[in-house]
Design an enzyme around this catalytic site. Structure first.
Site, PDB file in Angstrom:
ATOM      1  CG  HIS A   1      -1.997  -0.919   1.570  1.00 46.44           C
ATOM      2  ND1 HIS A   1      -2.853  -1.140   0.489  1.00 46.44           N
ATOM      3  CD2 HIS A   1      -2.055  -2.173   1.854  1.00 46.44           C
ATOM      4  CE1 HIS A   1      -3.416  -2.053   0.370  1.00 46.44           C
ATOM      5  NE2 HIS A   1      -3.201  -2.816   1.386  1.00 46.44           N
TER       6      HIS A   1
ATOM      7  CD  GLU B   1      -4.532  -8.909   4.217  1.00 42.12           C
ATOM      8  OE1 GLU B   1      -4.903  -7.669   5.021  1.00 42.12           O
ATOM      9  OE2 GLU B   1      -3.927  -9.051   3.400  1.00 42.12           O
TER      10      GLU B   1
ATOM     11  CG  ASP C   1      -7.356  -5.515   4.061  1.00 40.73           C
ATOM     12  OD1 ASP C   1      -7.822  -5.517   3.204  1.00 40.73           O
ATOM     13  OD2 ASP C   1      -6.414  -4.883   4.585  1.00 40.73           O
TER      14      ASP C   1
END
Length: 249
Positions: A42, A146, A172
């Site tokens: 990310h 997640e 998540d």
């Protein structure tokens, strides 16, 4: 780090580095973090920054890990060859995927990592041809839990040999369960409890967000040993906001 995870069963606190800066990474490592994760899922962290950030942990007790964007040799191999001591794999859903993650971190005949530690050996102070026997077995393999599928398959995932830790990623997971950011939602709490029960029966270290003293102590009471204390960019923003409030008080 593997000894600390498995033999001494230490409580290990660390941080995620989303700022592509060796200076930030070095500061976190030198301040006493047990581990840090350089994020390539990310964050805008390229290979040159990645290598510099890994190198910046040298001379400290901090173990440099990399979160790759997906379990793929094209992402894992460069990170390990840059000197990372561990890989954090996101979005693992099944035992087969977990086994593939382990294989990506190991040399043959136990895995399928390609040999080429031309840079990594220097980070760990060994000769090139000593890297495989001395450092190869020390690579840490971690999974992020997640997804709903991972929760449903957690017992099978736990049976995969070679997983060192799992982290319950509630950001998540709450999103996938339809309650984004609602960390007290019953459906999320039930999923977390299910994962905790399954993982704590194994020798796999368990972790989750431990962003406050209270959250950290609660996690420890439930058997967690991998403590995710924060994200560098969010910590920076929080401090700036607090400072702005000081002037208005």
């Amino acid at each position: 780090m593997k000894d600390r995870i498995h033999k001494t069963k230490d409580r290990l606190g660390g941080f995620l580095c989303l700022i592509p800066s060796a200076v930030v990474t070095q500061a976190i490592a030198a301040a006493g973090a047990d581990w840090l994760v350089i994020d390539q899922e990310h964050a805008p962290t390229g290979m040159e920054n990645l290598h510099a950030m890994i190198a910046a942990t040298a001379g400290t007790a901090c173990s440099p890990w990399v979160r790759v964007s997906k379990p793929d040799e094209a992402f894992v191999k460069p990170a390990l060859d840059a000197g990372a001591e561990g890989i954090m794999f996101p979005l693992v859903r099944t035992a087969a995927e977990a086994a593939d993650c382990v294989a990506l971190t190991r040399f043959a005949p136990h895995g399928r990592r390609g040999w080429g530690p031309f840079i990594a050996h220097s980070r760990w102070g060994v000769e090139l041809h000593d890297y495989l026997p001395k450092r190869g077995p020390e690579i840490v393999c971690g999974l992020l839990i997640e997804t709903k599928a991972a929760v449903d398959n957690i017992e099978d995932i736990c049976e995969v040999e070679g997983i060192d830790y799992m982290i319950i990623a509630t950001f998540d997971l709450s999103t996938e369960l339809g309650v984004p950011g609602k960390f007290d939602a019953p459906i999320l709490l039930d999923a977390v409890h299910h994962v905790e029960q399954a993982v704590l029966k194994t020798g796999i270290a368990l972790g989750a967000a431990a962003l406050t003293r209270e959250q950290t102590q609660g996690n420890l009471r439930r058997g967690h040993r991998i403590l995710v204390h924060g994200f560098d960019v969010l910590m920076l923003k929080q401090h700036v906001r607090q400072a702005a409030e000081w002037a208005r008080a």
